[in-house]
Design an enzyme around this catalytic site. Structure first.
Site, PDB file in Angstrom:
ATOM      1  N   ASP A  74      -4.032   3.934   2.897  1.00  0.00           N
ATOM      2  CA  ASP A  74      -5.369   3.692   3.010  1.00  0.00           C
ATOM      3  C   ASP A  74      -5.826   2.039   3.538  1.00  0.00           C
ATOM      4  O   ASP A  74      -6.828   1.577   3.647  1.00  0.00           O
ATOM      5  CB  ASP A  74      -6.353   3.946   1.852  1.00  0.00           C
ATOM      6  CG  ASP A  74      -5.974   3.060   0.634  1.00  0.00           C
ATOM      7  OD1 ASP A  74      -5.127   2.500   0.735  1.00  0.00           O
ATOM      8  OD2 ASP A  74      -6.577   3.505  -0.445  1.00  0.00           O
ATOM      9  N   ASP A  79      -2.012  -1.586  -3.871  1.00  0.00           N
ATOM     10  CA  ASP A  79      -2.204  -0.696  -4.822  1.00  0.00           C
ATOM     11  C   ASP A  79      -0.870  -0.668  -6.052  1.00  0.00           C
ATOM     12  O   ASP A  79      -0.003  -1.126  -5.620  1.00  0.00           O
ATOM     13  CB  ASP A  79      -2.339   1.110  -4.752  1.00  0.00           C
ATOM     14  CG  ASP A  79      -1.109   1.522  -3.778  1.00  0.00           C
ATOM     15  OD1 ASP A  79      -0.215   1.587  -4.208  1.00  0.00           O
ATOM     16  OD2 ASP A  79      -1.695   1.914  -2.744  1.00  0.00           O
ATOM     17  N   ASP A 122       0.932  -1.259  -0.139  1.00  0.00           N
ATOM     18  CA  ASP A 122      -0.069   0.012   0.113  1.00  0.00           C
ATOM     19  C   ASP A 122       0.976   1.176  -0.020  1.00  0.00           C
ATOM     20  O   ASP A 122       1.676   1.401   1.097  1.00  0.00           O
ATOM     21  CB  ASP A 122      -0.860  -0.133   1.152  1.00  0.00           C
ATOM     22  CG  ASP A 122      -1.767   1.171   1.442  1.00  0.00           C
ATOM     23  OD1 ASP A 122      -1.692   2.096   0.324  1.00  0.00           O
ATOM     24  OD2 ASP A 122      -2.146   1.521   2.477  1.00  0.00           O
ATOM     25  N   GLU A 176      -8.932 -21.209 -15.204  1.00  0.00           N
ATOM     26  CA  GLU A 176      -9.596 -21.698 -13.726  1.00  0.00           C
ATOM     27  C   GLU A 176     -10.647 -22.418 -14.043  1.00  0.00           C
ATOM     28  O   GLU A 176     -11.952 -22.002 -14.471  1.00  0.00           O
ATOM     29  CB  GLU A 176     -10.020 -20.430 -12.657  1.00  0.00           C
ATOM     30  CG  GLU A 176     -10.356 -21.352 -11.400  1.00  0.00           C
ATOM     31  CD  GLU A 176     -11.069 -20.282 -10.595  1.00  0.00           C
ATOM     32  OE1 GLU A 176     -11.164 -20.686  -9.294  1.00  0.00           O
ATOM     33  OE2 GLU A 176     -11.704 -19.336 -11.077  1.00  0.00           O
ATOM     34  N   ASP A 224      -6.226 -11.093 -14.216  1.00  0.00           N
ATOM     35  CA  ASP A 224      -7.530 -11.888 -14.055  1.00  0.00           C
ATOM     36  C   ASP A 224      -8.671 -11.246 -14.783  1.00  0.00           C
ATOM     37  O   ASP A 224      -8.764  -9.981 -14.678  1.00  0.00           O
ATOM     38  CB  ASP A 224      -7.835 -11.890 -12.462  1.00  0.00           C
ATOM     39  CG  ASP A 224      -8.041 -13.076 -11.799  1.00  0.00           C
ATOM     40  OD1 ASP A 224      -8.815 -14.066 -12.553  1.00  0.00           O
ATOM     41  OD2 ASP A 224      -7.717 -13.509 -10.743  1.00  0.00           O
TER      42      ASP A 224
END
Length: 527
Positions: free
Chosen positions: A35, A39, A31, A258, A108
């Protein structure tokens, strides 16, 4: 038990057969904003760490705009980066910096369903004759199909008094893959990200696509529903071929599917140059508890039955961590499993934190559960009049938070993951188990991972070699891989003490001839 001369056909050189992939669970890695969520700028700052580790491919879990009911597997906008993770420019910078370091990036892609916050669904809800109505699946009367998260897979929408179908959470509506407009929309999405330079996709639950509509009721077996007609529908393979054709129109791209099954005979149906380059071999990677015999049997089964390379992994965001599930907290055993993953024939996927031996976290109350699957099972248990403790036990058995705790970078507050409050609990043992500590120890698990990955990256025989033999005896897995006149033999000992007799003119690449339990040796012949 010995099997010889398996897959002796020549192997085509392809980048993904040479790659060691590393799965980054987006909210949990690094991060930069304080927060409490990982990211892109945070991940970009860790690329040198991954380069030094030897990683040559990254799989990113979902980062598209989403209400994150299921941590991004509920997409609201396929063209926007979720603000939690940064901006599209942040992603482009990350991708550029990864490619500068010769690290490929796959993302993904969730196309079985969208979030109900997606504009497509919001339009579809308005009326039965809305142009987007048939993007989703609607019924006047639901059948008996159940959600994979528990409960019915149907939700009444009061605006039109029809039910919409959701294989997962009620906020994740399934797309209607019998509608050519849906197919065209998804193809457009793929082209957008491929044009930006992503190196491929991990397609989520790709055999779950509803390509043939709502069929007959699923049968009930031993008191539970058998998912027979709601997955693996007849049109799925044709849909995959359409997706793969789009990907193949861009050079040097890669797809991994998957497939919701742990049966090799099901998995192999979806692996081919026209469908998925590889599929996740859950028959191997998701073994519930340690068994050297079982691991060997699945390794051999993949070699005998899979058309191309299998995938090799022991961890992901959907299962408990390898250190707990298979290694019983034993670092040596975890390293022996890592050695198998990085030297056997296949494409290895390292789950973030495995390289330092991260452990599970466990929810001690309902309020500590973040995972929607865990929450759903808790509520279902309470509805069945279970006690809170009983409901929590049931919830934790389904709770996928176990392996999703923040990456343990150092011993500072929140393990150096964030300066804020983490979105999920940090493992309590982080102060004695983190990257900074292990980087100072030449015998640490991190150092051993680096050495193993360096071996795989430097030895073409570990990337392309076929098996000359694959043997199991006394809880030892032994195989020799051969490529261009060079052999490497690997012995992984999950049994008792054993002394290896080396052939003449052998050279040890890693390990010792005196194998203790949960140790390994690699040696080469044919220099």
């Amino acid at each position: 038990m010995i099997f010889s001369a398996l897959h002796t056909v020549a192997q085509e050189n392809t980048w993904w057969k040479e790659t060691v992939f590393y799965q980054i669970y987006m909210p949990s890695y690094a991060d930069s904003q304080g927060d409490g969520y990982g990211d892109f700028n945070g991940i970009t700052g860790k690329l040198d760490y991954l380069k030094e580790l030897g990683i040559t491919g990254i799989w990113l879990t979902p980062f598209l705009r989403s209400p994150k009911v299921d941590n991004g597997y509920d997409v609201a906008d396929y063209y926007a980066v979720d603000p939690t993770y940064g901006t599209l420019d942040d992603f482009k910078n990350f991708l550029h910096e990864a490619h500068k370091r010769d690290i490929k990036v796959i993302m993904d892609m969730v196309v079985n369903h969208t979030s109900t916050e997606c504009e497509w669904f919001k339009e579809a809800q308005k009326s039965k004759d809305n142009p987007y109505r048939d993007y989703y699946i609607w019924q006047d009367k639901p059948n008996n199909w159940e959600s994979f998260f528990g409960g019915t897979a149907w939700q009444l929408d009061e605006t039109t008094n029809q039910y919409y179908y959701h294989k997962f959470d009620v906020t994740m509506a399934d797309l209607n893959w019998s509608n050519p407009k849906v197919v065209a929309e998804v193809e457009k999405v793929l082209r957008f990200w491929l044009s930006l330079g992503v190196d491929g996709f991990r397609f989520d639950v790709i055999n779950f696509l509803t390509t043939n509509g709502i069929l007959q009721d699923n049968p009930i077996k031993n008191g539970s529903q058998e998912h027979l007609y709601d997955i693996n529908q007849p049109g799925v393979k044709a849909a995959l071929k359409q997706l793969k054709a789009v990907v193949n129109s861009y050079p040097n791209r890669f797809t991994v599917g998957e497939i919701g099954s742990d049966k090799v005979e099901v998995l192999k149906q979806y692996q081919s140059p026209e469908m998925m380059d590889v599929v996740f071999n859950f028959n191997f990677g998701s073994i519930a508890e340690f068994s050297a015999q079982k691991i060997f049997s699945e390794l051999h089964s993949m070699e005998q039955q899979m058309e191309s390379y299998p995938t090799l992994f022991f961890g992901s965001h959907d299962m408990p961590r390898m250190m707990n599930r298979l290694a019983n907290g034993n670092p040596d055993k975890a390293m022996a499993l890592a050695a198998l993953m990085l030297t056997a024939r296949g494409v290895p996927f390292v789950y973030y934190g495995e390289e330092i031996g991260m452990h599970n976290i466990l929810a001690n109350s309902y309020d500590e559960i973040v995972d929607i699957q865990g929450k759903t099972h808790y509520k279902l248990a309470i509805a069945e009049e279970k006690t809170e403790n009983e409901a929590l036990t049931i919830a934790n058995s389904h709770n996928r938070d176990k392996s999703r705790s923040p990456m343990q970078w150092n011993g500072s507050a929140s393990a150096g993951f964030t300066t804020g409050r983490p979105w999920i609990s940090v493992n309590k043992g982080y102060s004695s188990n983190n990257v900074a500590l292990q980087e100072q120890d030449k015998n640490s698990m991190l150092a051993r991972y680096k050495a193993l990955i360096a071996l795989r990256n430097s030895q073409p025989v570990l990337q392309y070699g076929s098996y000359k033999n694959l043997d199991f005896k006394d809880d030892r897995i032994t195989f020799t891989r051969s490529y261009n006149g060079r052999d490497i033999t690997v012995i992984i000992n999950f049994g008792n003490d054993y002394k290896v007799t080396l052939p003449a003119k052998s050279k040890i690449l890693s390990g010792s001839i005196n194998l203790k339990p949960n140790s390994f040796i690699l040696y080469t012949t044919g220099e």
